[in-house]
Scaffold this motif. Sequence first.
Motif, mmCIF file in Angstrom:
data_model
loop_
_atom_site.group_PDB
_atom_site.id
_atom_site.type_symbol
_atom_site.label_atom_id
_atom_site.label_comp_id
_atom_site.label_asym_id
_atom_site.label_seq_id
_atom_site.Cartn_x
_atom_site.Cartn_y
_atom_site.Cartn_z
ATOM 1 N N LEU A 52 0.788 -1.233 0.000
ATOM 2 C CA LEU A 52 0.000 0.000 0.000
ATOM 3 C C LEU A 52 0.822 1.286 0.000
ATOM 4 N N ASP A 53 2.091 1.199 0.396
ATOM 5 C CA ASP A 53 2.919 2.415 0.442
ATOM 6 C C ASP A 53 3.567 2.652 -0.917
ATOM 7 N N GLY A 54 3.162 3.714 -1.556
ATOM 8 C CA GLY A 54 3.732 4.044 -2.858
ATOM 9 C C GLY A 54 2.638 4.338 -3.857
ATOM 10 N N PRO A 55 3.057 4.709 -5.049
ATOM 11 C CA PRO A 55 2.072 5.064 -6.079
ATOM 12 C C PRO A 55 1.193 3.876 -6.473
ATOM 13 N N ARG A 56 -0.055 4.171 -6.712
ATOM 14 C CA ARG A 56 -1.015 3.136 -7.112
ATOM 15 C C ARG A 56 -0.603 2.463 -8.412
ATOM 16 N N ASP A 57 0.028 3.202 -9.317
ATOM 17 C CA ASP A 57 0.362 2.642 -10.621
ATOM 18 C C ASP A 57 1.550 1.682 -10.591
ATOM 19 N N SER A 58 2.103 1.442 -9.404
ATOM 20 C CA SER A 58 3.194 0.459 -9.299
ATOM 21 C C SER A 58 2.883 -0.640 -8.262
ATOM 22 N N VAL A 59 1.618 -0.778 -7.890
ATOM 23 C CA VAL A 59 1.231 -1.818 -6.930
ATOM 24 C C VAL A 59 1.597 -3.209 -7.462
ATOM 25 N N GLY A 60 1.302 -3.474 -8.723
ATOM 26 C CA GLY A 60 1.609 -4.780 -9.315
ATOM 27 C C GLY A 60 3.085 -5.106 -9.224
ATOM 28 N N GLU A 61 3.921 -4.141 -9.528
ATOM 29 C CA GLU A 61 5.368 -4.361 -9.447
ATOM 30 C C GLU A 61 5.807 -4.594 -8.002
ATOM 31 N N ARG A 62 5.274 -3.811 -7.055
ATOM 32 C CA ARG A 62 5.659 -3.994 -5.643
ATOM 33 C C ARG A 62 5.274 -5.383 -5.150
ATOM 34 N N ILE A 63 4.077 -5.834 -5.521
ATOM 35 C CA ILE A 63 3.641 -7.167 -5.092
ATOM 36 C C ILE A 63 4.553 -8.235 -5.677
ATOM 37 N N LEU A 64 4.847 -8.140 -6.964
ATOM 38 C CA LEU A 64 5.686 -9.153 -7.603
ATOM 39 C C LEU A 64 7.095 -9.152 -7.017
#
Length: 189
Positions: free
Chosen positions: A78-90
Amino acid sequence: MARTGRRPGQTETREDILAAARNQFGERGYDGATIRGIAAEAGVNPALVHHFFGSKEQVFAAALDLPIDPAAVLAVVLDGPRDSVGERILRLFISLWREPATRTPFLALVRSVSTNAQAAAMMRQFIERVMLARVADALGVPKLRLTALISHVMGIAMMRYIVGVEPIASAGEDELVALVAPVLQQYID
């Protein structure tokens, strides 16, 4: 009623609490188990459960030997830009599966939930109520999309780290992120 204060003599209090937690989560599921119930079964004050483990989530993580702190996972997602959630999860998943210290407990957990209905029910409730619900609410994303995202990531973990199918098993992490993160982001968007 549970006694207060430290038990006299040598203590296995932490292990007693974990055993009680496993039993409570197993019998009652994640939703039905309570800190008070765990403490009562272990014969300790609920404050001692909080002292050793903190929250119900943390007791659950310790009881199942989860190699992660659910709060830390939520923070990364959840911490960070919404448009990079997929990358953070991966990237988070890759880092957890890459390291033997976290991969080994994950493998044991996958085996447990795939062969034991009670373990599967506990994990399902935890994922649905704690992880999915919070991320869905925070991002305003339907739970079905998040479940599909998690399924996608788990499939990658299965093929890369458990079955070892090439070329995904030996692909570089950045290459894998470049290929898969945009697809995961589609679930969020």
